[in-house]
Design a protein around this motif. Structure first.
Motif, PDB file in Angstrom:
ATOM      1  N   LEU A  99      66.313  55.937  27.367  1.00  0.00           N
ATOM      2  CA  LEU A  99      64.964  55.409  27.140  1.00  0.00           C
ATOM      3  C   LEU A  99      64.241  56.218  26.070  1.00  0.00           C
ATOM      4  CD1 LEU A  99      62.651  53.498  27.908  1.00  0.00           C
ATOM      5  CD2 LEU A  99      62.087  55.059  29.782  1.00  0.00           C
ATOM      6  N   TYR A 100      64.388  57.530  26.101  1.00  0.00           N
ATOM      7  CA  TYR A 100      63.741  58.367  25.080  1.00  0.00           C
ATOM      8  C   TYR A 100      64.325  58.102  23.689  1.00  0.00           C
ATOM      9  CZ  TYR A 100      61.320  61.208  28.605  1.00  0.00           C
ATOM     10  OH  TYR A 100      60.498  61.654  29.607  1.00  0.00           O
ATOM     11  N   GLY A 101      65.618  57.850  23.634  1.00  0.00           N
ATOM     12  CA  GLY A 101      66.201  57.488  22.343  1.00  0.00           C
ATOM     13  C   GLY A 101      65.585  56.207  21.798  1.00  0.00           C
ATOM     14  N   ALA A 102      65.355  55.248  22.693  1.00  0.00           N
ATOM     15  CA  ALA A 102      64.706  54.001  22.271  1.00  0.00           C
ATOM     16  C   ALA A 102      63.285  54.267  21.789  1.00  0.00           C
ATOM     17  CB  ALA A 102      64.711  53.003  23.426  1.00  0.00           C
ATOM     18  N   MET A 103      62.589  55.241  22.382  1.00  0.00           N
ATOM     19  CA  MET A 103      61.232  55.549  21.937  1.00  0.00           C
ATOM     20  C   MET A 103      61.236  56.191  20.543  1.00  0.00           C
ATOM     21  SD  MET A 103      59.362  54.293  24.272  1.00  0.00           S
ATOM     22  CE  MET A 103      60.707  53.092  24.369  1.00  0.00           C
ATOM     23  N   THR A 104      62.277  56.962  20.230  1.00  0.00           N
ATOM     24  CA  THR A 104      62.407  57.482  18.863  1.00  0.00           C
ATOM     25  C   THR A 104      62.629  56.328  17.893  1.00  0.00           C
ATOM     26  OG1 THR A 104      63.246  59.649  19.541  1.00  0.00           O
ATOM     27  CG2 THR A 104      63.835  58.904  17.332  1.00  0.00           C
ATOM     28  N   LEU A 105      63.509  55.410  18.248  1.00  0.00           N
ATOM     29  CA  LEU A 105      63.724  54.230  17.388  1.00  0.00           C
ATOM     30  C   LEU A 105      62.439  53.424  17.270  1.00  0.00           C
ATOM     31  CD1 LEU A 105      65.572  52.413  15.741  1.00  0.00           C
ATOM     32  CD2 LEU A 105      66.247  51.300  17.893  1.00  0.00           C
ATOM     33  N   ARG A 106      61.679  53.325  18.333  1.00  0.00           N
ATOM     34  CA  ARG A 106      60.406  52.596  18.295  1.00  0.00           C
ATOM     35  C   ARG A 106      59.494  53.164  17.215  1.00  0.00           C
ATOM     36  NH1 ARG A 106      55.149  52.414  20.167  1.00  0.00           N
ATOM     37  NH2 ARG A 106      54.484  50.424  21.107  1.00  0.00           N
ATOM     38  N   LEU A 156      51.608  54.986  26.808  1.00  0.00           N
ATOM     39  CA  LEU A 156      51.243  55.782  25.635  1.00  0.00           C
ATOM     40  C   LEU A 156      51.987  57.110  25.637  1.00  0.00           C
ATOM     41  CD1 LEU A 156      49.497  56.222  23.119  1.00  0.00           C
ATOM     42  CD2 LEU A 156      47.667  57.037  24.631  1.00  0.00           C
ATOM     43  N   MET A 157      52.025  57.783  26.778  1.00  0.00           N
ATOM     44  CA  MET A 157      52.718  59.070  26.850  1.00  0.00           C
ATOM     45  C   MET A 157      54.228  58.908  26.712  1.00  0.00           C
ATOM     46  SD  MET A 157      50.567  61.304  29.601  1.00  0.00           S
ATOM     47  CE  MET A 157      50.490  60.007  30.828  1.00  0.00           C
ATOM     48  N   LEU A 158      54.780  57.821  27.258  1.00  0.00           N
ATOM     49  CA  LEU A 158      56.210  57.570  27.106  1.00  0.00           C
ATOM     50  C   LEU A 158      56.613  57.518  25.644  1.00  0.00           C
ATOM     51  CD1 LEU A 158      59.038  56.727  28.085  1.00  0.00           C
ATOM     52  CD2 LEU A 158      58.181  54.367  28.197  1.00  0.00           C
ATOM     53  N   HIS A 159      55.777  56.910  24.818  1.00  0.00           N
ATOM     54  CA  HIS A 159      56.116  56.789  23.396  1.00  0.00           C
ATOM     55  C   HIS A 159      56.358  58.148  22.749  1.00  0.00           C
ATOM     56  CE1 HIS A 159      53.651  52.792  23.460  1.00  0.00           C
ATOM     57  NE2 HIS A 159      54.822  52.675  24.057  1.00  0.00           N
ATOM     58  N   ASN A 163      55.573  63.445  30.171  1.00  0.00           N
ATOM     59  CA  ASN A 163      55.984  62.891  31.459  1.00  0.00           C
ATOM     60  C   ASN A 163      55.221  63.416  32.675  1.00  0.00           C
ATOM     61  OD1 ASN A 163      57.058  65.453  31.589  1.00  0.00           O
ATOM     62  ND2 ASN A 163      59.179  64.805  31.846  1.00  0.00           N
ATOM     63  N   THR A 164      53.973  63.843  32.503  1.00  0.00           N
ATOM     64  CA  THR A 164      53.139  64.155  33.667  1.00  0.00           C
ATOM     65  C   THR A 164      51.698  63.724  33.422  1.00  0.00           C
ATOM     66  OG1 THR A 164      52.534  66.380  32.918  1.00  0.00           O
ATOM     67  CG2 THR A 164      54.490  66.188  34.295  1.00  0.00           C
ATOM     68  N   LEU A 165      51.006  63.441  34.516  1.00  0.00           N
ATOM     69  CA  LEU A 165      49.562  63.256  34.507  1.00  0.00           C
ATOM     70  C   LEU A 165      48.959  64.238  35.510  1.00  0.00           C
ATOM     71  CD1 LEU A 165      48.979  59.402  34.577  1.00  0.00           C
ATOM     72  CD2 LEU A 165      48.573  60.935  32.688  1.00  0.00           C
ATOM     73  N   THR A 166      47.783  64.758  35.222  1.00  0.00           N
ATOM     74  CA  THR A 166      47.126  65.675  36.143  1.00  0.00           C
ATOM     75  C   THR A 166      45.690  65.228  36.390  1.00  0.00           C
ATOM     76  OG1 THR A 166      46.442  67.096  34.302  1.00  0.00           O
ATOM     77  CG2 THR A 166      48.504  67.640  35.404  1.00  0.00           C
ATOM     78  N   ASN A 167      45.056  65.849  37.384  1.00  0.00           N
ATOM     79  CA  ASN A 167      43.643  65.573  37.682  1.00  0.00           C
ATOM     80  C   ASN A 167      43.426  64.109  38.006  1.00  0.00           C
ATOM     81  OD1 ASN A 167      40.958  66.239  38.060  1.00  0.00           O
ATOM     82  ND2 ASN A 167      40.403  65.748  35.970  1.00  0.00           N
ATOM     83  N   ARG A 197      59.891  55.426  34.169  1.00  0.00           N
ATOM     84  CA  ARG A 197      59.693  55.872  32.789  1.00  0.00           C
ATOM     85  C   ARG A 197      59.823  57.379  32.634  1.00  0.00           C
ATOM     86  NH1 ARG A 197      57.831  51.248  33.971  1.00  0.00           N
ATOM     87  NH2 ARG A 197      57.593  49.592  32.421  1.00  0.00           N
ATOM     88  N   GLY A 198      60.403  58.013  33.633  1.00  0.00           N
ATOM     89  CA  GLY A 198      60.745  59.422  33.514  1.00  0.00           C
ATOM     90  C   GLY A 198      59.683  60.392  33.962  1.00  0.00           C
ATOM     91  N   PHE A 199      58.640  59.919  34.663  1.00  0.00           N
ATOM     92  CA  PHE A 199      57.569  60.808  35.096  1.00  0.00           C
ATOM     93  C   PHE A 199      57.947  61.481  36.418  1.00  0.00           C
ATOM     94  CE2 PHE A 199      55.541  58.617  31.817  1.00  0.00           C
ATOM     95  CZ  PHE A 199      54.326  59.217  31.514  1.00  0.00           C
TER      96      PHE A 199
END
Length: 211
Positions: A99-106, A156-159, A163-167, A197-199
């Motif tokens: 999936l991350y490779g696809a985001m680089t291609l994106r 947005l973060m996946l792009h 891979n984390t959200l806080t608060n 999505r890897g989170f």
């Protein structure tokens, strides 16, 4: 970024351009279609493809988990991309790596109109868990709805392979002695969306950030 014509964030650790152009005006997809990450990758790539023309030479984007492939780094979340006329092969050490490779291609497709320069690419994370965005979607121009805003933030973060959200805002599942079942269901859907999505699940004091 002097190594190449593409601006990529994060810049892959290995990136070698070739004097070959890859047509992106007639794209099809193949690979591990049974994986959720394959469908996510295809959906994200289709969003940024130029208008397609079936009369043009075809290019297959192949997305697969192939940890034993020689070019794939032996590390979780790692990937390699190989390009030849007619094929862009994205090989992940695991499903998130693919999936991350696809985001680089994106990101590469966003900077192109009809073709991209072929490149041999490989990348892997320095840190398995990478911080991203605290809760406050509307301040970032995202939806004020809890579920919609969270999913927009996750995308947005996946792009950029964060891979984390806080608060995270909901401070409790319970009002007095009543569990807020609707909130629990909403958080469950958000969690499933994020984990695919890897989170990673992250819990902080008096708040829930299961991402």
């Amino acid at each position: 970024l002097a190594c190449c014509a593409m601006d990529l964030v994060p810049m892959p650790k290995k990136y070698a351009e070739k004097p070959v152009s890859i047509n992106i005006k007639n794209i099809s997809f193949a690979g591990d279609s049974d994986l959720p990450q394959y469908s996510i990758a295809v959906k994200e790539l289709k969003k940024v493809l130029p208008s397609q023309d079936q009369s043009q030479p075809g290019t297959v984007i192949r997305i697969a988990v192939t940890p034993a492939a020689p070019a794939v780094p032996r590390q979780a979340q790692a990937y390699a991309i190989a390009m030849t006329p007619g094929e862009i092969a994205i090989s992940g050490y695991d499903a998130i790596g693919a999936l991350y490779g696809a985001m680089t291609l994106r990101q590469m497709l966003l900077q192109a109109t009809e073709s991209i320069s072929a490149a041999e690419i490989a990348d892997w994370p320095d840190f398995q868990v990478r911080s991203g965005m605290a809760y406050n979607w509307t301040a970032r121009g995202l939806s004020s709805d809890l579920e919609a805003g969270a999913k927009e933030a996750i995308d947005l973060m996946l792009h950029f392979k964060l891979n984390t959200l806080t608060n995270y805002r909901p401070s409790s599942f319970r009002t007095r002695n009543t569990v807020d079942e609707a909130l629990v269901d909403t958080l469950g859907r958000i969690n499933e969306y994020a984990i695919q999505r890897g989170f990673y699940p992250v819990y902080i004091c008096n708040a829930v950030a299961v991402y």
